[in-house]
Design a protein around this motif. Structure first.
Motif, mmCIF file in Angstrom:
data_model
loop_
_atom_site.group_PDB
_atom_site.id
_atom_site.type_symbol
_atom_site.label_atom_id
_atom_site.label_comp_id
_atom_site.label_asym_id
_atom_site.label_seq_id
_atom_site.Cartn_x
_atom_site.Cartn_y
_atom_site.Cartn_z
ATOM 1 N N UNK A 250 -75.548 -33.011 71.795
ATOM 2 C CA UNK A 250 -76.886 -33.464 72.152
ATOM 3 C C UNK A 250 -77.458 -32.593 73.265
ATOM 4 N N UNK A 251 -78.664 -32.095 73.027
ATOM 5 C CA UNK A 251 -79.305 -31.257 74.043
ATOM 6 C C UNK A 251 -79.579 -32.042 75.318
ATOM 7 N N UNK A 252 -79.966 -33.298 75.176
ATOM 8 C CA UNK A 252 -80.260 -34.118 76.347
ATOM 9 C C UNK A 252 -78.996 -34.403 77.150
ATOM 10 N N UNK A 253 -77.888 -34.622 76.454
ATOM 11 C CA UNK A 253 -76.619 -34.840 77.153
ATOM 12 C C UNK A 253 -76.237 -33.594 77.938
ATOM 13 N N UNK A 254 -76.396 -32.431 77.335
ATOM 14 C CA UNK A 254 -76.080 -31.191 78.037
ATOM 15 C C UNK A 254 -76.990 -30.998 79.241
ATOM 16 N N UNK A 255 -78.253 -31.395 79.103
ATOM 17 C CA UNK A 255 -79.166 -31.300 80.240
ATOM 18 C C UNK A 255 -78.691 -32.170 81.398
#
Length: 315
Positions: A250-255
């Motif tokens: 997930x891009x948001x998790x990585x953010x």
């Protein structure tokens, strides 16, 4: 040191990276739309590059020149190799490295003891912040750490810590695990921390392969792996506050994980990268005998700017 630390994440980007000499800026050009975005490298610490990115060697040269760490990632977005600048930011680098190589066993063991104590105390603060049990047990263990940690208090504390950090979840810490759950989230966050730590060690003019505890023959950054230890609870907190179904894909998790490595570390307001830089500089003074004691900071999540809640919202 500046607190304007930034991370550029191109792990899911499809396109080309270019460096424009005239403007001294990095350009990202999207393959699908041709859209061009410019990025100043003056306050960038780390760049993540994914498998769908094309770039010329000149980009690497300019990143290194501007003291930017570049991490090349696999299809999951997890770093596989890296570029680190060869900089001599310390005016007495040769003398410092000779002193580091000649550091006596008692002083080396004392420094490692202080690192382990700070790590366990930081874990204690994390458990307290999350209202998890066993915080008092960890605090007691921290007081039992001796020079060189001969009884491996660090491992005893870890067993207690991981058994309660994620609440009722049955979790076993397994670095490098192929699952996409908690272990992968921790690995991803720790990799970002390691990038900060490597940069700090190099900027202090230290020899990164000469560690205190980590001494693997093939580990070029053993000292960075030593100095990173008190900072790991920063990532642990972020992972603990993510939902159990959170995934590193997930891009948001990585953010969220990226941002967790840039928060204030304690009540002085300095960010994690700045505190790491200061710690590496202090270690340099310690090996040269300029300071008698190696003082290691302790993570206090109360000052991190995080909301006091058990989990992040939907990601």
């Amino acid at each position: 040191m500046a607190d304007n630390w930034r991370i550029l994440d191109f792990t899911t980007f499809h396109g080309e990276l270019r460096f424009v000499t005239k403007s001294s800026r990095l350009q990202s050009i999207a393959s699908a739309t041709g859209e061009i975005t410019e990025h100043s490298l003056s306050d960038v610490n780390i760049i993540f590059v994914g498998i769908y990115v094309t770039l010329a060697p000149a980009v690497m040269y300019h990143c290194a020149k501007k003291d930017v760490v570049v991490l090349f990632c696999d299809w999951k977005g997890l770093p596989a190799c890296s570029l680190y600048p060869w900089i001599d930011a310390h005016g007495r680098v040769a003398a410092r490295q000779r002193a580091q190589a000649a550091l006596s066993a008692p002083r080396s063991k004392n420094a490692w003891m202080r690192i382990v104590k700070a790590k366990v105390k930081g874990q204690t603060e994390t458990l307290k912040y999350l209202n998890r049990p066993s915080a008092s047990k960890l605090f007691e263990l921290a007081g039992k750490v001796r020079s060189g940690d001969p009884t491996n208090v660090e491992a005893h504390a870890a067993r207690t810590y991981w058994s309660v950090l994620f609440g009722d979840e049955c979790f076993s810490r397994d670095p490098g695990a192929k699952d996409m759950g908690r272990n992968s989230l921790l690995d991803y966050g720790y990799t970002i921390l390691r990038g900060h730590s490597m940069r700090a060690v190099l900027s202090a003019g230290l020899t990164p392969a000469l560690g205190l505890y980590h001494k693997g023959r093939s580990n070029l950054f053993a000292l960075a792996d030593d100095l990173i230890e008190p900072f790991r609870p920063v990532v642990d907190l972020a992972v603990a506050r993510l939902g159990a179904d959170a995934t590193v894909e997930s891009r948001e998790v990585k953010r969220i994980l990226l941002q967790s490595t840039l928060v204030a570390f304690a009540n002085d307001g300095l960010t994690v990268p700045s505190v790491m830089t200061d710690l590496a500089q202090q270690f340099g003074k310690y090996v040269e005998g300029e300071v008698e004691h190696f003082v290691v900071p302790i993570w206090d999540p109360k000052f991190s700017g995080e909301e006091t809640q058990d989990e992040y919202g939907e990601v």
